[in-house]
Every structure is written in structure tokens, then in C-alpha cells.
Scaffold this active site. Structure first.
Site, PDB file in Angstrom:
ATOM      1  N   ASP A 276       0.973  -0.998  -0.054  1.00 21.00           N
ATOM      2  CA  ASP A 276       0.000  -0.123   0.141  1.00 21.00           C
ATOM      3  C   ASP A 276       1.028   1.170   0.028  1.00 21.00           C
ATOM      4  O   ASP A 276       2.255   1.092   0.278  1.00 21.00           O
ATOM      5  CB  ASP A 276      -0.875  -0.113   1.257  1.00 21.00           C
ATOM      6  CG  ASP A 276      -2.173   0.810   0.952  1.00 21.00           C
ATOM      7  OD1 ASP A 276      -3.214   0.745   1.513  1.00 21.00           O
ATOM      8  OD2 ASP A 276      -2.087   1.747  -0.027  1.00 21.00           O
TER       9      ASP A 276
HETATM   10  C1  GLC Z   1      -4.401   4.434  -0.224  1.00 24.70           C
HETATM   11  C2  GLC Z   1      -5.293   3.047   0.104  1.00 24.70           C
HETATM   12  C3  GLC Z   1      -5.396   1.984  -0.888  1.00 24.70           C
HETATM   13  C4  GLC Z   1      -5.219   2.490  -2.463  1.00 24.70           C
HETATM   14  C5  GLC Z   1      -3.700   3.379  -2.265  1.00 24.70           C
HETATM   15  C6  GLC Z   1      -3.490   3.858  -3.919  1.00 24.70           C
HETATM   16  O1  GLC Z   1      -3.767   4.611   0.843  1.00 24.70           O
HETATM   17  O2  GLC Z   1      -4.878   2.482   1.257  1.00 24.70           O
HETATM   18  O3  GLC Z   1      -6.657   1.348  -0.933  1.00 24.70           O
HETATM   19  O4  GLC Z   1      -5.491   1.734  -3.223  1.00 24.70           O
HETATM   20  O5  GLC Z   1      -3.499   4.135  -1.562  1.00 24.70           O
HETATM   21  O6  GLC Z   1      -4.401   4.923  -3.849  1.00 24.70           O
END
Ligand code: GLC
Length: 751
Positions: A276
Site C-alpha cells: 500500500d
Molecule cells: C491508499 C489506500 C489504498 C489505495 C492506495 C492507492 O492509501 O490505502 O486502498 O489503493 O493508497 O491510492
């Protein structure tokens, strides 16, 4: 001696080689490509960055960037980036463009918690398929969805993004979403690679506070949090995303048990795992890495293949290799997984997107109609005393009151992709369209402070004040009362703004924000035919509102067709058939509250004080999992089991009649639950093991059957071995997780 040893070794290798499946042409081409790559080019494939496309072209052309996220600009921007790579880079490895297409790209469907309320996997598949086609036309080849986190705590803002509290319903929805996004071939021009997230147990955040610590037993992980992820793997999901949270002391993004043992060795997943956003860097904050090099090593060795945004892999791998802390084999395997998915996504054969496609497939009338239909199926009728609903279409005057009556942006909900508020049909607009001849009066009465930049800035400084609705000023309430007094019917539009749920938007108080309850009390005191419509991203503590409202419709944040879909239900063109995918607490103190709880050794008994209970609230929820009403009535009868005794590897079928005993066509969701009465480890008092949404005409009766297989009857025994243990089981067939018809059968050990 040596010769004999060598001969037997060569024989073993020969046998092994013969036994190993021959590598596919694709895998061989991947190996050949990896053999040509420099270390920097390998690390480039393990790196993902967002930002304006012009800032990404140089690193991508130099082979240092293999993936992008949320770059915007649509197909032209993506083709510009890709053309630079394919024409100017050394190895011409296409970039994979990812984005958060969660519940729609431009045609925004209800939030996932809303779609889960439809108990209709086909509806979820439709929504994901429309989203995939629109996203693919914009050059996106990979979506960071479905979010399949089980959530049992409504304080957690991201409960809005998932499918609620149950692993069986969550698994059915995970499979449907992967099917919708990926189809049979996610290299097709209208499909995208999907991503099961957030792996794992992100929704178990202590106190419902986003990103907080999770401490979950392996039993609960495997029985509650894992099943939707396993369902996604079984549906062929291309990728996983590792979660932010510390899981039992080892953050998921550096957790080899999670990312390698369970996901790859047990489940055979062969796609890649992306971290993430900066989750690799955050291992330092977690305190399990002294520096960036250790964080990079731990995440790579755990099995997290691609680093989102932070740059620890690319800046530390060379030194780690030189010092012997990291093997090239690990890097090569991560690169192999990424290249494998790029091949499966058709990027090597079709690196570019047809720029004429978007105009043809985006926000079409058919897509809008699909969003309206899915939204209608997502709504849950919570109360309808005196059959206030449906309202008559011949009303002369209707008052539409409240902060969400004409709130375009809020209807889109959290994570709304490229959804634009100007695309939204609000409740006010939907009612006016439904009743063109009526006088439809609108009174906002009070505003919900948007959690936009100002709100978020305030949240950082003074969370208690951020994102609260301003108290309804007396003038606003008086204006509302005046309009309601003159109306033939009143619609109260209450709830949360779209940014009161979603990422980093947990709430410690999950009541109606601001002065909405005061507004409702003043309007309802008039005794006019009044229906409350709730627009929210989580269960709310609304006991007081429920007590004074004769009719309540849960609409969640229903997407761009919100107003039309709600009006369809309010005026009877759609008979609501949704059911809650998550329990509504009576008071916050009951949280976490969920239907599949354990019985304890002292289950509640009104005759005995020393039982598990509260002094100041019942144990039961305000509205239970699986609950939802209809404009008609249904009756279940004739529950029967195909066997009363089976072997541990046996199976049986439970059948039940469902009849529409009311005066209008409607949908019922027949739900099948079991309870294992005595096992070597404690079992929940109910476990959902089947459901079917059926449409019945008045007087129509249908027999619905559910097969109970060893996979559905089994559980992890005391030694964590999954099996069906001998003993008695109860079966429940009902219209929610409470009550229903009961029967019993026994699993008898084989002689
Ligand atoms: C965010 C979220 C995730 C998302 C990623 C990209 O922090 O936790 O669900 O897909 O970053 O935006």
C-alpha cells in the site's frame, strides 16, 4: 564412489526435470527478458509512482519505473507515456497503469457497502464490468479493487469500501467483483487486472481507528478475515495489496507468513503483491526496521513484490545484494511475477489504448441505467410503520428537507474515481423528475460541514471539531417546519457527508452528525406522512431517530443515479429488497457487534444476573445482519433436510419454501445459517452458509435449496486442522440472522 554419486545426482535431477511441468512460452520469454535486465531495470519493475504523466516519462524511459498510479489525463496521457517507453527505452517493457476504480470510474455506482446490501453478486459483477470498460478505455489496465476487508467496527471509515461483516457474503462479492473487473481474460480491451486488498485484516483496526494495530488470532484470521481473499484467488485475481497494519506484531507488509506461506504456498497465488501507499517506508514507523535498507529487505523477503511510491527497494537493493543481505533470486522472482501479470494484462501485445473508445463507452445511458438499477437493489427498508411508503405519485406538494436533499458530491461516496458531482442526480432532482406535476419544496435546514481541505486541516488540529455538521440553526429548523406543515408528504434526507467515511475518516461518535436529529424531531412532531432517507457510509447509532420515524430507507451513498434510484423506491416503482451486510449498534458501547458471535459460557439469560450482558443496553443490535423489509410480505415454510445424519465427508441439502403473501411483487433474500453445537473449538451461534435473492409475484411460492458441503460445514479444530467434526448441527432458514425456521442434523464419525 564419486562417479556413482554423480550418476545418482544426475538421475535425480533428470527425474526432477522430467517431473517439473515444462515452462510455458510466456514464462520462458520472461526468463529470457530477466536475463537481459540490469539490476536498475529489475528494480524499476518493482517501483510504482503517481503524479502528472510528464514527470513520469523520464524514469520510465530509463527503465526505472514499471508502474504508475492515478496519473489522470485519460487515454492520451497513458499513450504518451507508453509510446515513450516502447520507442525509447532499452528493453521496451510496457508500464502497467493502475488506479483506484473501486465502485465505478466515471459512472459511479453505490459504495461497496451499499452494493453488498443488494445480496446480489450479479449486480456487483455488472458494476465492476461497467467500471472496467470505462477505466480500460481511459488507459487504466489495473484497478486497486476489490477491497475485501471484513469490518466489524462501524467507527472505521473504510467499512464503506467493503462488503460488511460476513465472510460468506464477502466471498461471494469478492468473486463477483473479480469476475466483473477481469472477465475471462483481463487482456481484453474492456477488462482490467484486479487487486484484492488490503491483505490482511486491515478492518480489525483496534478502536476502529484507521491504520491502527490489529491483533487477531490465526483462527479468526482464517475463519473471518481470509475467506474473501481466498475467494479472490480462486476467482483468478491478478494482484494483492499488502495492508498498512501491524498484524500480531509483524506488519502485513513485512509478514512472510501472510505474503508467502499462506498466500503463495498454501493458496498457490502466482500474481504479484504491491505494497500500500508508502507502506514499505512505514516499517520504520512501526519500529521493525532500523533504516530503509532493513525495511526494503524485510518487505522483499516477506513477498511484497512492488513498492508503491516510497523508494526503498530502488535505493537499497544494490547494497543489500553486495552485503549478502538479499539474494538476486528474490528480486528476480518479484520481477517475474510483475512481468507475468503484464503479459496476462495483454500489455506486451497491446501496449496502447484506442483513444476513440472512451467517448463511446463512458457514462452512456446504459451505464447510467445500470447504476440506477444496482442502486435500487442496494437500498434497505429499515422501517415502514403504517405503510407510509410507497408514497403516492399524485401528491400535490412534497417537502424535501435536510442537508443531503440536494448534495451532489456526497451521493458519490468515498473513493469515487473520476466521478463528477455534475453527473449526479440528487434526491431533490429525482423527486422532481418522478413527480413533474407536483410542487416539490426544498429546505436544506442545516449544512454538513464538508470534510474538504479545510475540514481535514481542522481534523489534524482539532479532530473534535472537524467534519461536524453545523448545528441546525433555529431559523433552518423553523423554515423546515413551515414547509413540512404545508406538504402532503415529507422526505427527510439525513446522514453523513461522503468524506465522513473512507480512508483516514474514522469517527469516534457514529451518531447523526450535527443537529440533524433536532431537525428530524421538529419535522416529525408535525405528524405529516414522513419518510427518512439515510445517506451514510457506515452503520450509525440512530436509535432515537428510529423511535420517532415511521419510515426509514437506508440508501447509503448511492452513486450518480442516487436521486432517481431513491425516488424509484419512495414512489413504489422499485420495491426495496436489500438486506443489511453489517449490524447496526443501538449504542456505540456495543461495538464491535456482529451476528456471528460466540455463545460464551454465560450467554444472556434474563433470569440470571451473572450472564454476559450490559447494565444499560441490550446485547442485540438495533438492526441485525441480514435484516431488511419490503412493501410486501413473505412467508418461509417447509424447511427440510435431505439427510438427518451424514459422514464427515458427506453433504446434505436444506430446502425451504418462500411465498409472497402480500399484494405486490417483491424480492426476498432467503438466508441459510448453521450452528455447530459442539466442536473441539468454539463456534459462532450462527454462520451464513447460503443465500438467494428471489423475486416473487403476489401469491407465488418457490422452493429454494442450499447444498451444505464439507467445505461449508468444516471449521478449524483445536489443533487448527480444517475438518468437519462429528456432532450435532442446527440449520436456520430465515429472512435475517435472527429467528427463522430451524432443523437439526448430525455428523456421525465413520466407523
Ligand atoms: C491508499 C489506500 C489504498 C489505495 C492506495 C492507492 O492509501 O490505502 O486502498 O489503493 O493508497 O491510492
Amino acid at each position: 564412489m564419486k562417479k556413482a554419486l554423480l550418476t545418482s545426482l544426475l538421475t535425480m535431477l533428470g527425474v526432477a526435470a522430467a517431473a517439473a511441468p515444462a515452462k510455458s512460452k510466456q514464462e520462458r520469454s520472461i526468463d529470457a527478458l530477466i536475463a537481459k535486465m540490469t539490476l536498475e531495470e529489475k528494480l524499476g519493475q518493482l517501483y510504482q509512482l503517481g503524479g502528472p504523466v510528464d514527470t513520469l516519462i523520464d524514469p520510465a524511459v530509463r527503465g526505472l519505473l514499471g508502474s504508475t498510479l492515478n496519473i489522470g489525463g485519460g487515454a492520451p496521457a497513458v499513450n504518451k507515456l507508453q509510446r515513450a517507453v516502447m520507442e525509447r527505452s532499452r528493453l521496451k517493457i510496457p508500464v502497467i497503469v493502475g488506479a483506484d476504480v473501486i465502485h465505478g470510474y466515471r459512472t459511479v455506482f453505490p459504495i461497496p457497502l451499499g452494493m453488498a446490501s443488494a445480496w446480489d453478486p450479479a449486480a456487483v459483477e455488472t458494476a465492476s464490468s461497467v467500471a472496467a470498460a470505462e477505466a480500460a478505455a481511459a488507459g487504466i489496465r489495473w484497478t486497486f479493487a476489490p477491497m475485501v476487508d471484513i469490518a466489524r467496527d462501524p467507527r472505521w471509515g473504510r467499512i464503506a469500501e467493503g462488503s460488511g461483516e460476513d465472510p460468506y457474503l464477502g466471498s461471494a462479492i469478492a468473486r463477483a467483483a473479480v469476475r466483473g473487473f477481469q472477465g475471462k481474460d483481463y487482456g481484453a480491451p474492456d477488462k482490467v487486472a484486479a487487486c484484492a486488498k488490503h491483505w490482511a485484516a486491515y478492518g480489525a483496526a483496534e478502536a476502529g481507528r484507521d491504520y491502527n494495530t490489529t491483533d487477531v488470532s490465526e483462527r479468526t484470521l482464517r475463519e473471518i478475515y481470509f475467506p474473501p481473499f481466498k475467494a479472490a484467488v480462486d476467482a483468478g485475481v491478478a494482484t494483492f495489496m499488502s495492508s498498512f497494519n501491524d498484524l500480531n506484531g509483524v506488519p502485513a507488509t513485512a509478514n512472510p507468513w501472510l505474503q508467502t506461506k499462506v498466500l503463495r504456498r498454501e493458496w498457490g497465488f502466482d500474481g504479484f503483491v504491491v505494497s500500500d501507499y508508502t507502506a514499505v517506508q512505514e516499517l520504520l514507523q512501526h519500529g521493525i526496521a532500523a533504516d530503509g535498507a532493513e525495511a526494503a529487505r524485510r518487505a522483499l523477503q516477506a513477498g511484497v513484490d512492488m513498492e508503491m511510491v516510497s523508494t526503498l527497494y530502488s535505493s537499497n537493493a544494490a547494497a543489500l545484494l553486495k552485503q549478502g543481505w538479499l539474494s538476486m533470486a528474490i528480486i528476480d522472482e518479484a520481477v517475474r511475477r510483475v512481468l507475468r501479470i503484464k503479459h496476462r494484462a495483454g500489455l506486451f501485445e497491446r501496449p496502447y489504448v484506442d483513444e476513440s473508445l472512451a467517448a463511446k463507452v463512458t457514462l452512456t445511458p446504459e451505464n447510467r441505467q445500470a447504476a440506477r438499477r444496482v442502486a435500487g437493489r442496494s437500498m434497505v427498508l429499515l422501517k415502514n410503520d403504517g405503510a407510509v411508503l410507497p408514497l403516492s405519485k399524485s401528491l400535490a406538494t412534497v417537502a424535501v428537507i435536510g442537508p443531503l436533499a440536494d448534495a451532489k458530491a456526497d451521493m458519490l461516496g468515498t473513493w469515487c474515481g473520476e466521478g463528477k458531482k455534475e453527473d449526479v442526480v440528487t434526491l431533490l432532482e429525482g423527486v422532481r423528475a418522478k413527480l413533474p406535476q407536483a410542487k416539490v419544496v426544498h429546505v436544506e435546514a442545516c449544512r454538513i460541514a464538508s470534510c474538504g481541505e479545510a475540514g481535514i486541516a481542522q481534523a489534524n488540529v482539532n479532530p473534535a471539531q472537524a467534519c461536524r455538521a453545523e448545528p441546525c440553526a433555529n431559523a433552518g429548523i423553523q423554515e423546515a417546519v413551515k414547509a413540512a406543515r404545508k406538504a402532503d408528504a415529507v422526505i427527510l434526507a439525513l446522514g453523513e457527508s461522503s468524506d465522513m467515511s473512507g480512508e483516514a475518516n474514522s469517527r469516534a461518535d457514529i451518531g447523526l452528525p450535527g443537529g440533524q436529529l433536532e431537525l428530524a424531531k421538529a419535522v416529525l412532531a408535525l405528524g405529516r406522512p414522513t419518510a427518512v432517507v439515510l445517506f451514510n457510509g457506515r452503520p450509525l447509532t440512530i436509535s432515537d431517530l428510529v423511535e420517532i420515524s415511521p419510515a426509514i430507507l437506508e440508501a447509503w451513498h448511492p452513486g450518480i443515479e442516487a436521486g432517481n434510484a431513491v425516488a424509484d423506491v419512495l414512489f413504489g416503482d422499485v420495491n426495496p429488497g436489500g438486506k443489511l451486510p453489517v449490524s447496526f449498534p443501538r449504542v456505540l458501547g456495543q461495538v464491535p457487534i456482529y451476528y456471528n458471535y460466540k455463545n460464551t459460557g454465560r450467554p444472556f439469560d434474563p433470569a440470571d444476573h451473572y450472564r454476559s450482558k450490559y447494565m444499560d443496553a441490550p446485547n442485540s443490535p438495533l438492526f441485525p445482519f441480514g435484516y431488511g423489509r419490503s412493501y410486501t410480505q413473505f412467508k418461509l415454510s417447509g424447511l427440510s433436510l435431505s439427510a438427518k445424519s451424514i459422514r464427515p465427508k458427506g453433504r446434505l441439502t436444506a430446502s425451504v419454501d418462500v411465498e409472497n403473501i402480500g399484494a405486490r411483487e417483491g424480492d426476498e433474500v432467503v438466508q441459510l445459517y448453521i450452528r455447530d453445537l459442539a466442536a473441539s473449538a468454539t463456534r459462532p451461534v450462527r454462520e451464513l452458509k447460503g443465500f438467494e435473492r428471489v423475486t416473487l409475484k403476489p401469491g407465488e411460492k418457490r422452493r429454494v435449496s442450499f447444498e451444505l458441503t464439507p467445505e461449508l460445514l468444516g471449521a478449524y479444530d483445536q489443533g487448527m486442522k480444517f475438518q468437519v467434526e462429528p456432532g450435532k448441527f442446527k440449520v436456520f432458514a430465515g429472512d435475517s440472522s435472527v429467528g427463522g425456521l430451524e432443523d437439526e442434523f448430525e455428523v456421525v464419525a465413520a466407523e
